[in-house]
Design a protein around this motif. Structure first.
Motif, PDB file in Angstrom:
ATOM      1  N   GLN A   1      28.953  36.063  33.521  1.00 57.54           N
ATOM      2  CA  GLN A   1      30.634  36.306  33.467  1.00 57.54           C
ATOM      3  C   GLN A   1      30.957  37.446  32.787  1.00 57.54           C
ATOM      4  O   GLN A   1      30.570  37.629  31.686  1.00 57.54           O
ATOM      5  CB  GLN A   1      31.112  34.941  33.285  1.00 57.54           C
ATOM      6  N   ILE A   2      31.553  38.387  33.531  1.00 58.99           N
ATOM      7  CA  ILE A   2      32.284  39.502  32.801  1.00 58.99           C
ATOM      8  C   ILE A   2      33.723  39.550  32.906  1.00 58.99           C
ATOM      9  O   ILE A   2      34.441  39.231  33.726  1.00 58.99           O
ATOM     10  CB  ILE A   2      31.996  40.834  33.472  1.00 58.99           C
TER      11      ILE A   2
ATOM     12  N   VAL B   1      40.695  39.585  33.813  1.00 60.58           N
ATOM     13  CA  VAL B   1      39.985  39.018  35.069  1.00 60.58           C
ATOM     14  C   VAL B   1      38.539  38.705  34.853  1.00 60.58           C
ATOM     15  O   VAL B   1      37.793  39.701  34.334  1.00 60.58           O
ATOM     16  CB  VAL B   1      40.009  40.257  35.886  1.00 60.58           C
ATOM     17  N   LEU B   2      38.160  37.742  35.274  1.00 65.00           N
ATOM     18  CA  LEU B   2      36.808  37.044  35.132  1.00 65.00           C
ATOM     19  C   LEU B   2      36.195  37.332  36.457  1.00 65.00           C
ATOM     20  O   LEU B   2      36.658  36.970  37.565  1.00 65.00           O
ATOM     21  CB  LEU B   2      36.893  35.536  34.656  1.00 65.00           C
ATOM     22  N   VAL B   3      35.104  38.286  36.243  1.00 67.87           N
ATOM     23  CA  VAL B   3      34.037  38.325  37.536  1.00 67.87           C
ATOM     24  C   VAL B   3      32.835  37.704  37.356  1.00 67.87           C
ATOM     25  O   VAL B   3      32.119  37.796  36.161  1.00 67.87           O
ATOM     26  CB  VAL B   3      33.886  39.742  37.902  1.00 67.87           C
ATOM     27  N   SER B   4      32.232  36.802  38.308  1.00 69.08           N
ATOM     28  CA  SER B   4      31.041  36.082  37.832  1.00 69.08           C
ATOM     29  C   SER B   4      30.025  36.299  39.302  1.00 69.08           C
ATOM     30  O   SER B   4      30.424  36.352  40.263  1.00 69.08           O
ATOM     31  CB  SER B   4      31.337  34.371  38.001  1.00 69.08           C
ATOM     32  N   TYR B   5      28.621  36.464  38.890  1.00 68.00           N
ATOM     33  CA  TYR B   5      27.683  36.519  39.882  1.00 68.00           C
ATOM     34  C   TYR B   5      27.596  35.327  40.965  1.00 68.00           C
ATOM     35  O   TYR B   5      27.582  34.270  40.573  1.00 68.00           O
ATOM     36  CB  TYR B   5      26.564  36.685  39.360  1.00 68.00           C
ATOM     37  N   ASN B   6      27.659  35.801  42.229  1.00 72.28           N
ATOM     38  CA  ASN B   6      27.515  34.579  43.387  1.00 72.28           C
ATOM     39  C   ASN B   6      26.298  34.813  44.010  1.00 72.28           C
ATOM     40  O   ASN B   6      25.401  33.742  43.980  1.00 72.28           O
ATOM     41  CB  ASN B   6      28.668  34.914  44.213  1.00 72.28           C
TER      42      ASN B   6
ATOM     43  N   LEU C   1      36.920  43.909  48.762  1.00 74.72           N
ATOM     44  CA  LEU C   1      37.574  42.847  47.967  1.00 74.72           C
ATOM     45  C   LEU C   1      38.188  41.781  49.026  1.00 74.72           C
ATOM     46  O   LEU C   1      39.110  42.079  49.931  1.00 74.72           O
ATOM     47  CB  LEU C   1      38.748  43.091  47.126  1.00 74.72           C
ATOM     48  N   GLU C   2      37.675  40.609  49.218  1.00 79.85           N
ATOM     49  CA  GLU C   2      38.080  39.426  50.269  1.00 79.85           C
ATOM     50  C   GLU C   2      38.509  38.432  49.671  1.00 79.85           C
ATOM     51  O   GLU C   2      37.561  37.555  49.164  1.00 79.85           O
ATOM     52  CB  GLU C   2      37.101  39.567  51.534  1.00 79.85           C
ATOM     53  N   GLY C   3      39.754  37.634  49.877  1.00 75.73           N
ATOM     54  CA  GLY C   3      39.884  36.537  49.172  1.00 75.73           C
ATOM     55  C   GLY C   3      39.519  36.643  47.475  1.00 75.73           C
ATOM     56  O   GLY C   3      40.331  37.357  47.072  1.00 75.73           O
ATOM     57  N   GLU C   4      38.823  35.591  47.151  1.00 76.32           N
ATOM     58  CA  GLU C   4      38.600  35.638  45.835  1.00 76.32           C
ATOM     59  C   GLU C   4      36.831  36.324  45.504  1.00 76.32           C
ATOM     60  O   GLU C   4      36.141  35.929  44.706  1.00 76.32           O
ATOM     61  CB  GLU C   4      38.664  34.216  44.999  1.00 76.32           C
ATOM     62  N   ARG C   5      36.605  37.004  46.312  1.00 71.88           N
ATOM     63  CA  ARG C   5      35.163  37.638  46.408  1.00 71.88           C
ATOM     64  C   ARG C   5      35.131  38.869  46.333  1.00 71.88           C
ATOM     65  O   ARG C   5      35.886  39.708  47.120  1.00 71.88           O
ATOM     66  CB  ARG C   5      34.410  37.031  47.303  1.00 71.88           C
ATOM     67  N   VAL C   6      34.268  39.501  45.744  1.00 71.49           N
ATOM     68  CA  VAL C   6      33.996  41.033  45.726  1.00 71.49           C
ATOM     69  C   VAL C   6      32.624  41.168  45.994  1.00 71.49           C
ATOM     70  O   VAL C   6      31.644  40.765  46.068  1.00 71.49           O
ATOM     71  CB  VAL C   6      33.934  41.783  44.343  1.00 71.49           C
TER      72      VAL C   6
ATOM     73  N   VAL D   1      35.602  36.318  41.838  1.00 71.05           N
ATOM     74  CA  VAL D   1      36.924  36.769  40.896  1.00 71.05           C
ATOM     75  C   VAL D   1      37.753  35.305  40.518  1.00 71.05           C
ATOM     76  O   VAL D   1      38.010  34.412  41.394  1.00 71.05           O
ATOM     77  CB  VAL D   1      37.953  37.497  41.577  1.00 71.05           C
ATOM     78  N   MET D   2      37.418  34.810  39.350  1.00 69.82           N
ATOM     79  CA  MET D   2      37.970  33.496  38.745  1.00 69.82           C
ATOM     80  C   MET D   2      39.407  33.569  37.933  1.00 69.82           C
ATOM     81  O   MET D   2      39.678  32.734  37.255  1.00 69.82           O
ATOM     82  CB  MET D   2      36.817  32.991  37.756  1.00 69.82           C
ATOM     83  N   THR D   3      40.140  34.476  38.277  1.00 70.43           N
ATOM     84  CA  THR D   3      41.567  34.571  37.537  1.00 70.43           C
ATOM     85  C   THR D   3      42.422  34.672  38.778  1.00 70.43           C
ATOM     86  O   THR D   3      42.486  35.577  39.573  1.00 70.43           O
ATOM     87  CB  THR D   3      41.496  35.886  36.857  1.00 70.43           C
ATOM     88  N   LYS D   4      43.617  33.882  38.814  1.00 66.93           N
ATOM     89  CA  LYS D   4      44.583  33.949  39.769  1.00 66.93           C
ATOM     90  C   LYS D   4      45.010  35.275  39.516  1.00 66.93           C
ATOM     91  O   LYS D   4      45.822  35.819  38.479  1.00 66.93           O
ATOM     92  CB  LYS D   4      45.432  32.776  39.318  1.00 66.93           C
TER      93      LYS D   4
END
Length: 134
Positions: free
Chosen positions: A36-37, A52-57, A95-100, A68-71
């Motif tokens: 998580q970054i 803004v929290l970004v996590s590897y999927n 960027l789509e929905g909650e995903r990069v 992307v884990m922040t509203k």
């Protein structure tokens, strides 16, 4: 075939030293835990900074995916991309929905010849990259 092992700390240091970005708008990029970054973004003088929290999927078919884990975070990232990179950055990042989605194959093929990333995986704070040479 080659294997590259990097730490997230090394990658963040490389980004900080080598990529041009608006340091007044992006105040901080830091590692929170394992994959998580956290990106601290300034929204303006009268608004508080947003984290803004970004996590590897996953990594599938040459594309790297992050959640992307922040509203509201995805809208902030979209605005920053348009402001800082415009059409050039939009060729590689969606960027789509909650995903990069980052198109690693396209990014590499525009800059290097004869290299393909076979796999990218995260374990703890380590990034493992498998590369094919052709």
């Amino acid at each position: 075939m080659a294997y590259i092992n990097l730490s997230l700390t090394e990658v963040l240091g490389f980004i900080d030293k080598n990529l041009e970005y608006n340091r007044e708008r992006i105040k901080n990029i830091s590692l929170i835990n394992e994959s998580q970054i956290e990106i601290t973004v300034s929204l303006g003088r009268i608004f508080p900074d947003m984290k803004v929290l970004v996590s590897y999927n996953s990594y599938i078919n040459g594309k790297l995916y992050f959640n992307v884990m922040t509203k509201g975070g995805i809208k902030v990232l979209m605005g920053l991309m348009n402001e800082m990179g415009g059409k050039k950055i939009n060729e590689f990042i969606k960027l789509e929905g909650e995903r990069v989605e980052i198109d690693i194959d396209k990014l590499i093929s525009n800059n290097l010849k004869g290299i393909r990333v076979r796999d990218i995986s995260f374990t703890g704070q380590q990034i493992y990259v498998t590369i094919d040479f052709f």
